[in-house]
Design a protein around this motif. Structure first.
Motif, PDB file in Angstrom:
ATOM      1  N   LEU A 146     -12.165   9.789  -5.001  1.00 36.82           N
ATOM      2  CA  LEU A 146     -11.411   8.604  -4.579  1.00 36.82           C
ATOM      3  C   LEU A 146     -10.321   9.013  -3.599  1.00 36.82           C
ATOM      4  O   LEU A 146      -9.676  10.046  -3.785  1.00 36.82           O
ATOM      5  CB  LEU A 146     -10.768   7.918  -5.791  1.00 36.82           C
ATOM      6  CG  LEU A 146     -11.734   7.352  -6.836  1.00 36.82           C
ATOM      7  CD1 LEU A 146     -10.939   6.787  -8.012  1.00 36.82           C
ATOM      8  CD2 LEU A 146     -12.596   6.248  -6.227  1.00 36.82           C
TER       9      LEU A 146
ATOM     10  N   ALA B 141       8.752   6.774  -0.420  1.00 43.75           N
ATOM     11  CA  ALA B 141       7.644   7.101   0.478  1.00 43.75           C
ATOM     12  C   ALA B 141       6.865   8.268  -0.114  1.00 43.75           C
ATOM     13  O   ALA B 141       7.411   9.082  -0.845  1.00 43.75           O
ATOM     14  CB  ALA B 141       8.173   7.453   1.857  1.00 43.75           C
ATOM     15  N   GLN B 142       5.592   8.312   0.188  1.00 45.33           N
ATOM     16  CA  GLN B 142       4.732   9.342  -0.375  1.00 45.33           C
ATOM     17  C   GLN B 142       4.609  10.510   0.594  1.00 45.33           C
ATOM     18  O   GLN B 142       4.407  10.309   1.781  1.00 45.33           O
ATOM     19  CB  GLN B 142       3.330   8.774  -0.587  1.00 45.33           C
ATOM     20  CG  GLN B 142       3.300   7.620  -1.550  1.00 45.33           C
ATOM     21  CD  GLN B 142       3.401   8.084  -2.971  1.00 45.33           C
ATOM     22  OE1 GLN B 142       2.568   8.838  -3.430  1.00 45.33           O
ATOM     23  NE2 GLN B 142       4.458   7.684  -3.654  1.00 45.33           N
TER      24      GLN B 142
ATOM     25  N   TRP C  87      -6.904   7.427  -1.601  1.00 43.17           N
ATOM     26  CA  TRP C  87      -5.968   6.294  -1.655  1.00 43.17           C
ATOM     27  C   TRP C  87      -5.143   6.206  -0.386  1.00 43.17           C
ATOM     28  O   TRP C  87      -4.677   7.213   0.136  1.00 43.17           O
ATOM     29  CB  TRP C  87      -5.030   6.474  -2.853  1.00 43.17           C
ATOM     30  CG  TRP C  87      -5.756   6.564  -4.146  1.00 43.17           C
ATOM     31  CD1 TRP C  87      -6.365   7.681  -4.680  1.00 43.17           C
ATOM     32  CD2 TRP C  87      -5.985   5.511  -5.085  1.00 43.17           C
ATOM     33  NE1 TRP C  87      -6.956   7.378  -5.890  1.00 43.17           N
ATOM     34  CE2 TRP C  87      -6.732   6.049  -6.168  1.00 43.17           C
ATOM     35  CE3 TRP C  87      -5.626   4.159  -5.123  1.00 43.17           C
ATOM     36  CZ2 TRP C  87      -7.127   5.285  -7.260  1.00 43.17           C
ATOM     37  CZ3 TRP C  87      -6.019   3.402  -6.211  1.00 43.17           C
ATOM     38  CH2 TRP C  87      -6.764   3.963  -7.262  1.00 43.17           C
TER      39      TRP C  87
ATOM     40  N   VAL D 152      -1.307  10.995  13.700  1.00 46.03           N
ATOM     41  CA  VAL D 152      -2.331  11.184  12.669  1.00 46.03           C
ATOM     42  C   VAL D 152      -1.810  10.715  11.317  1.00 46.03           C
ATOM     43  O   VAL D 152      -2.556  10.149  10.517  1.00 46.03           O
ATOM     44  CB  VAL D 152      -2.791  12.658  12.645  1.00 46.03           C
ATOM     45  CG1 VAL D 152      -3.720  12.922  11.476  1.00 46.03           C
ATOM     46  CG2 VAL D 152      -3.481  12.995  13.965  1.00 46.03           C
ATOM     47  N   ALA D 153      -0.521  10.883  11.069  1.00 48.66           N
ATOM     48  CA  ALA D 153       0.028  10.505   9.758  1.00 48.66           C
ATOM     49  C   ALA D 153       0.255   9.010   9.616  1.00 48.66           C
ATOM     50  O   ALA D 153       0.396   8.519   8.495  1.00 48.66           O
ATOM     51  CB  ALA D 153       1.350  11.246   9.521  1.00 48.66           C
TER      52      ALA D 153
ATOM     53  N   ARG E  77       2.251  13.106   2.012  1.00 47.85           N
ATOM     54  CA  ARG E  77       0.791  13.161   2.133  1.00 47.85           C
ATOM     55  C   ARG E  77       0.410  14.353   2.991  1.00 47.85           C
ATOM     56  O   ARG E  77       1.275  15.094   3.469  1.00 47.85           O
ATOM     57  CB  ARG E  77       0.283  11.875   2.810  1.00 47.85           C
ATOM     58  CG  ARG E  77       0.531  10.628   1.996  1.00 47.85           C
ATOM     59  CD  ARG E  77      -0.579  10.418   0.990  1.00 47.85           C
ATOM     60  NE  ARG E  77      -0.246   9.313   0.084  1.00 47.85           N
ATOM     61  CZ  ARG E  77      -1.078   8.860  -0.839  1.00 47.85           C
ATOM     62  NH1 ARG E  77      -2.255   9.402  -1.000  1.00 47.85           N
ATOM     63  NH2 ARG E  77      -0.733   7.875  -1.619  1.00 47.85           N
ATOM     64  N   GLY E  78      -0.880  14.512   3.233  1.00 49.25           N
ATOM     65  CA  GLY E  78      -1.335  15.523   4.172  1.00 49.25           C
ATOM     66  C   GLY E  78      -1.167  15.033   5.594  1.00 49.25           C
ATOM     67  O   GLY E  78      -0.325  14.178   5.880  1.00 49.25           O
ATOM     68  N   ALA E  79      -1.998  15.554   6.461  1.00 50.71           N
ATOM     69  CA  ALA E  79      -1.882  15.167   7.860  1.00 50.71           C
ATOM     70  C   ALA E  79      -2.164  13.683   8.045  1.00 50.71           C
ATOM     71  O   ALA E  79      -1.522  13.017   8.845  1.00 50.71           O
ATOM     72  CB  ALA E  79      -2.841  15.993   8.711  1.00 50.71           C
ATOM     73  N   LEU E  80      -3.108  13.168   7.284  1.00 49.82           N
ATOM     74  CA  LEU E  80      -3.482  11.758   7.390  1.00 49.82           C
ATOM     75  C   LEU E  80      -2.762  10.931   6.331  1.00 49.82           C
ATOM     76  O   LEU E  80      -2.343  11.475   5.306  1.00 49.82           O
ATOM     77  CB  LEU E  80      -4.993  11.607   7.157  1.00 49.82           C
ATOM     78  CG  LEU E  80      -5.929  11.985   8.298  1.00 49.82           C
ATOM     79  CD1 LEU E  80      -7.301  12.326   7.737  1.00 49.82           C
ATOM     80  CD2 LEU E  80      -6.058  10.837   9.288  1.00 49.82           C
ATOM     81  N   PRO E  81      -2.646   9.622   6.541  1.00 50.88           N
ATOM     82  CA  PRO E  81      -1.939   8.794   5.565  1.00 50.88           C
ATOM     83  C   PRO E  81      -2.812   8.402   4.376  1.00 50.88           C
ATOM     84  O   PRO E  81      -2.824   7.255   3.955  1.00 50.88           O
ATOM     85  CB  PRO E  81      -1.528   7.570   6.395  1.00 50.88           C
ATOM     86  CG  PRO E  81      -2.604   7.446   7.407  1.00 50.88           C
ATOM     87  CD  PRO E  81      -3.042   8.852   7.729  1.00 50.88           C
ATOM     88  N   PHE E  82      -3.563   9.346   3.864  1.00 53.01           N
ATOM     89  CA  PHE E  82      -4.459   9.096   2.742  1.00 53.01           C
ATOM     90  C   PHE E  82      -4.366  10.293   1.804  1.00 53.01           C
ATOM     91  O   PHE E  82      -4.109  11.405   2.247  1.00 53.01           O
ATOM     92  CB  PHE E  82      -5.901   8.911   3.228  1.00 53.01           C
ATOM     93  CG  PHE E  82      -6.032   7.829   4.243  1.00 53.01           C
ATOM     94  CD1 PHE E  82      -6.090   6.497   3.855  1.00 53.01           C
ATOM     95  CD2 PHE E  82      -6.044   8.127   5.597  1.00 53.01           C
ATOM     96  CE1 PHE E  82      -6.172   5.490   4.807  1.00 53.01           C
ATOM     97  CE2 PHE E  82      -6.121   7.129   6.554  1.00 53.01           C
ATOM     98  CZ  PHE E  82      -6.185   5.803   6.155  1.00 53.01           C
ATOM     99  N   GLY E  83      -4.581  10.060   0.515  1.00 54.91           N
ATOM    100  CA  GLY E  83      -4.469  11.176  -0.404  1.00 54.91           C
ATOM    101  C   GLY E  83      -5.317  10.991  -1.642  1.00 54.91           C
ATOM    102  O   GLY E  83      -5.898   9.921  -1.870  1.00 54.91           O
ATOM    103  N   GLY E  84      -5.381  12.033  -2.446  1.00 53.11           N
ATOM    104  CA  GLY E  84      -6.259  12.043  -3.602  1.00 53.11           C
ATOM    105  C   GLY E  84      -5.713  11.313  -4.806  1.00 53.11           C
ATOM    106  O   GLY E  84      -6.410  11.176  -5.809  1.00 53.11           O
ATOM    107  N   VAL E  85      -4.499  10.846  -4.734  1.00 57.06           N
ATOM    108  CA  VAL E  85      -3.947  10.076  -5.854  1.00 57.06           C
ATOM    109  C   VAL E  85      -3.357   8.785  -5.307  1.00 57.06           C
ATOM    110  O   VAL E  85      -2.948   8.712  -4.157  1.00 57.06           O
ATOM    111  CB  VAL E  85      -2.851  10.860  -6.606  1.00 57.06           C
ATOM    112  CG1 VAL E  85      -3.437  12.062  -7.323  1.00 57.06           C
ATOM    113  CG2 VAL E  85      -1.746  11.288  -5.656  1.00 57.06           C
ATOM    114  N   PRO E  86      -3.296   7.757  -6.150  1.00 60.52           N
ATOM    115  CA  PRO E  86      -2.740   6.492  -5.655  1.00 60.52           C
ATOM    116  C   PRO E  86      -1.241   6.613  -5.420  1.00 60.52           C
ATOM    117  O   PRO E  86      -0.590   7.543  -5.886  1.00 60.52           O
ATOM    118  CB  PRO E  86      -3.054   5.505  -6.771  1.00 60.52           C
ATOM    119  CG  PRO E  86      -3.280   6.323  -7.982  1.00 60.52           C
ATOM    120  CD  PRO E  86      -3.785   7.652  -7.524  1.00 60.52           C
ATOM    121  N   ALA E  87      -0.713   5.647  -4.733  1.00 59.51           N
ATOM    122  CA  ALA E  87       0.718   5.624  -4.419  1.00 59.51           C
ATOM    123  C   ALA E  87       1.531   5.656  -5.696  1.00 59.51           C
ATOM    124  O   ALA E  87       1.240   4.954  -6.666  1.00 59.51           O
ATOM    125  CB  ALA E  87       1.026   4.360  -3.640  1.00 59.51           C
TER     126      ALA E  87
END
Lengths: 669, 669
Positions: free
Chosen positions: B538, A603-604, B540, B300-301, A606-616
């Motif tokens: 980008l 599992a990755q 992700w 949120v996550a 991440r920040g507060a949201l399930p999105f991030g600046g790098v791919p999985a």
């Protein structure tokens, strides 16, 4: 069992056996009748036996318990009032059960089943109005007026199911008081809705397909004309739209003839299409038939699941847009599976094209067989391809909501699926074989049993021995044949690359998917061996299906497989599983299971949201064998999470799903 | 503008300005009041002006046209009967509009706005019953009894919106007849639903958050106790479930304190959480506050879109399971965006944590700003992240369904969103800055304008010049400050890697996401320059989001971008577009657009079904520049298809989405 006084329905007149749901008035293709096939122990006999021993009584018990049967008694006694249990379409469940019972009787000759049928008819018939109107929801003191709600009233829908039961009765026992009741109901519909009558259609199609078959069974073309009128009236916005759903929900925004793809409520769309095929065939309307074939192809290519399931949306139980096929929110209503069989069977009879039968096999094994529990007393209403959260272990002995996740329920608030399964399984045989032009025997579905093909020159009796789909071998022995032999056609399923046929122990000749006509006539005593390879295989989604991007499924023969969480190693959750496609899946013990190489993906963070600046990060952290089991039996061992489409593991070196499977395109079909 | 007779609500007592929606009774953090911030031309002033000039009147016109306002007149005249236009909650739209109007008046002092407010109050107040009950749907001749349908009646929901409007009135004009009406309505609720009263809750939470703030505004803790009672009563199954949706739809299957994640109907869940935060803060219930923070973080996550949008399902307008985030069927109701702001703002005031404000910025720019048309007279109700089929060009001047795809509608059957937007935009300032412990000025949202921070030692007046989010530079000039200077805190958004701050033309010091406290106090005449890099980047998805696997989004600053079909080269359809991530996206002309390298992927020929034995061939057939535009303005240029998450092109050589962006993990945050 067959009433010889019945009128012949069309040019094919020499087949006296009439126990089949669909019998076109024109054309040269005809399904075998129910008593022309007897099943031996195997996949479909198991399901049919559970239907006989479990589902039929189960449905009666529930409808008694909820007062849906007593509604007829109350109307007969004049005591129906504003307080009536069941939805406005609950009568139709009784009629679908009557249809199931009479097919069951037609197949088995079981006098007890017939007695149950008659006892239910006693109650239904007593509720008939003098003019042939029969409905327990509308038209009684304290109840809404007749035909006061075309959009959601389901009056003609209920009448249609009664007529389908009457057709079944006519073809299994002949003219009787129930058939006579059906005639009065049908004649009432003609009087009310004929060319000079009310300009209305029913919010739920069904009367069309029912009247069309009623015309075939009775030989009275007035019923067909009325069915055609209903189809032509539809699509012009005469129905009051349901809030939020709009006229497309019941296919009233565009005429059938102008429709490109099935849309709106899936069962409605499919029942309507089935009726339209009947009209196109019997009225020799080839333009309409072409449109319906186009609709089938468009819908199957863009709006249909790997299981054959149809319906991508919960909100309207409907089709989505093209490519909108979420596995988790797949609705794939069991009744839409029944509707799909109805359409495909009619298109096969009309055209003889193999793809219709291929889809039927897929739908039978992966939708119809998925719904019931082994004892036939609990059912899936929706058939999603992914379950994220474990369902309940056991549901209460109570009416459940339609889509309880991950567990079969004994009954539903809207309980259309149990009785629809019941009538389909009771008449399963009728979909499995056919005769073409009175001289070609066509074997469509493979299951152990005996098939009697009535050919022009005599009987072809074929005994089929197989453990299909758990095994690849299908042995056909000709126990009786016309003196000059018989022409035999076999269906090679679209997935069966590497299939072969051998005759009388001769060499195994490779055959390709599609129709396989044996080169020589078959004679009594001959043996034919068909091998359909059921090695596990990877199946990839079209890249336009957004919800399946980066995933792959595993199939074996006609069975879609799935991963259930209870087969995962301790400590690994389904949401971290990926499939290593550089290794081909292999068979696993039980003939229907498969084993594949899998990895756990971390599992990755991440920040507060399930999105991030790098791919999985898809580095493989742990390798293990993944067990895949038949989708149609999922959730049977208790609560689990499940998925059919499994994410593809990315090779940590090249970051690509590489390997021989990706590079080797030679197996493209 | 402020009535000095109001009781102070808590320990922070020196801020006489009260024009703010949320003013906790405890704690040291307080938002600025509406008249402490004036906006200069820029992103948010444009939206606020459209609200003033367009939306407020538009809402009145529609509610007049549909008879929702006249319902009050009919109750007053005793002529209400069984035939009443509007849903059972239509009164609440009038109250939300009243709230919007009084915030508008509080911000602008516009006498015409106040006169409109008073004229509406004339009509509303006339419909009040003698005992303080006020509802046009229930409790009148020919209408259902009062409190006869807790599940769907919305009576307390309507009362709650009236109380929120009364709070706004109290804080913008002081005690008046409308506030007095509010007190009578609130007291009626206390009498009916107090500890000795009916053991009921409202199917739609709202009364809780309203009573909590009413207690703060009036200083009467009985209202807070009642709010707490409603929250504690909920979750024990007292509500009759709605067919198919079950008790989770209105959060009645589990108490708030035991809830792990928001679930069920999104607006209901968020309004309930907002009220629960208020109770946790005012009653110093830190255990409850912890639970609510956990719920925020879990939701949120795992259940929140990149836009900040919440709600994955159409059927119940609700949250999905964890990781269930389909872009195409994203519901992301505009009102859920409002609800999310309500919760996050309260959690920020309670804890001072930056992530709550980060989510608010994301939601403001990508949900709130997305809904209205430029003139404020048409709205998105749902805010999906993908549109597969072009919407209509122009909708009829009529009531529309909630989720007409791809086109903003003037009004809806359920028309909660326009008035919810109106009250939110009218009070936008209140969410943009705060004071902590009376001595720290905190700038939360960046927009051109003037901010007056009332600090213990005097006023800090900050003038902000910026074209953010279209430009990276934010210039702050201190036009007034306490003699000994003032402490200033700036929010560095979570996405702003490479941000810098310089003071008085000094060196640009790098700052990292989170809070940035200026190291020295600021003095009159000083200039601070904040640079937030808005290069396209980008973004992700978490690999557990099945519906987004193999895709990537592009963002610029706080803006989520999207691809609209009208920006594609001739002959290329959106369903064949893939993004080449080996090349970084670059800014394009207009500050908010981006350009990226894209390829056309060929469609696959398949069999009858959209599945095949080999994976998709992703060879690039045609390279072109992909234009990305701000999501919040999509569909404004006419019908288009659209997507936020774009499939990642696979390099034809290595078959992997390789390149510097994938390999370089140094930019992980």
């Amino acid at each position: 069992m067959t009433d010889s006084s019945l009128q012949p329905a069309g040019p094919v007149t020499d087949d006296a056996q009439r126990a089949r749901p669909v019998d076109p008035a024109r054309g040269t293709r005809r399904g075998l009748a129910l008593d022309q096939i007897s099943l031996d122990p195997g996949f479909w006999k198991t399901l049919q036996d559970a239907n006989s021993a479990g589902t039929l009584r189960h449905c009666i018990e529930w409808m008694e318990r909820l007062g849906w049967l007593a509604n007829f008694d109350r109307v007969a006694a004049g005591t129906m009032d504003h307080n009536r249990p069941g939805w406005q379409f609950s009568d139709s469940e009784v009629y679908k059960l009557l249809e199931a019972l009479t097919w069951e009787y037609g197949r088995t000759g079981d006098a007890e089943v017939d007695a149950i049928f008659e006892s239910l008819v006693d109650r239904v018939a007593a509720a008939e109005d003098e003019d042939g109107y029969l409905n327990t929801y509308f038209g009684h003191p304290g109840r809404p007026e007749r035909y006061s709600d075309f959009s959601m009233g389901h009056e003609l829908y209920c009448a249609g199911h009664l007529l389908q039961a009457a057709v079944a009765r006519m073809r299994t026992k002949g003219e009787d008081r129930f058939v006579a009741l059906g005639r009065r109901v049908a004649d009432h519909v003609l009087r009310e809705f004929g060319p000079e009558g009310r300009n209305g259609v029913c919010g739920h199609p069904e009367i069309e397909v029912a009247l069309a078959e009623f015309a075939r069974a009775t030989g009275d073309t007035r019923y067909r004309d009325q069915a055609r009128l209903f189809i032509d009236r539809r699509g012009h916005g005469t129905l009051t739209p349901v809030p939020l759903l709009g006229p497309a929900y019941f296919q009233d925004e565009i005429p059938v003839r102008d429709t490109e793809s099935w849309h709106g409520h899936a069962v409605r769309a499919l029942y309507l299409a089935a009726g339209a095929v009947d009209i196109a065939v019997d009225a020799e309307d080839s333009a309409l038939l072409n449109v319906l074939e186009e609709q089938w192809h468009h819908t199957v290519a863009r709006r249909t699941y790997l299981t054959g399931g149809m319906g991508s949306r919960h909100q309207d139980e409907g089709f989505g847009e093209d490519w909108e096929l979420p596995p988790d929110r797949a609705y794939c209503e069991t009744c839409a599976g029944v509707g799909s069989l109805m359409v495909s069977w009619r298109l096969y009879l009309a055209t003889g094209r193999v793809e219709y039968v291929d889809l039927m096999e897929r739908t039978l094994f992966n939708v119809i067989a998925t719904s019931p529990s082994p004892d036939g007393t609990a059912f899936f209403y929706a058939n999603p391809l992914q379950q994220r959260v474990e369902g309940s272990d056991v549901l209460p002995d109570a009416v459940n909501s339609r889509a309880e996740g991950g567990v079969r329920a004994p009954w539903f608030d809207v309980s259309c699926c149990p009785t629809n399964l019941a009538r389909t399984l009771a008449s399963w045989q009728s979909y499995s074989a056919s005769v073409e032009a009175e001289n070609l025997a066509v074997l469509l579905q493979y299951t152990a049993g005996e098939f009697d093909f009535p050919l022009r020159n005599g009987l072809l009796r074929l005994h089929v021995s197989t453990d299909y789909p758990n095994a690849s071998d299908i042995a056909l022995s000709v126990s009786e044949a016309p003196r000059e032999g018989a022409a035999l056609r076999l269906r090679i399923p679209s997935w069966a690359n590497g299939a072969s046929v051998s005759v009388n122990g001769g060499p195994a000749d490779p055959v390709t998917p599609g129709w396989c006509d044996l080169p020589e006539p078959v004679f009594e005593g001959e043996e034919i061996r068909l091998v359909l390879p059921t090695e596990p295989r990877l199946t990839w989604p079209d890249p336009r299906i957004d919800a399946m991007r980066g995933t792959v499924a595993v199939e074996r023969g006609p069975l879609v497989l799935c991963v259930e969480s209870r087969d995962l190693p301790e400590g690994i959750s389904l949401e971290s599983v990926a499939l290593d496609v550089s290794v081909s899946p292999s068979p696993d013990g039980d003939g229907a299971r498969a084993r594949a190489k899998s990895v756990k993906t971390p599992a990755q963070a991440r920040g507060a949201l399930p999105f991030g600046g790098v791919p999985a990060d898809q580095e493989m952290s742990e390798e293990f064998d993944l067990i895949l089991v038949p989708y149609h039996r999922w959730a049977e061992r208790g609560p689990s999470t499940m998925r059919v489409f499994v994410p593809v593991a990315v090779d940590p070196i090249s970051k690509s799903p590489s390997g021989p499977i990706l590079e080797g395109r030679s197996d493209e079909r």
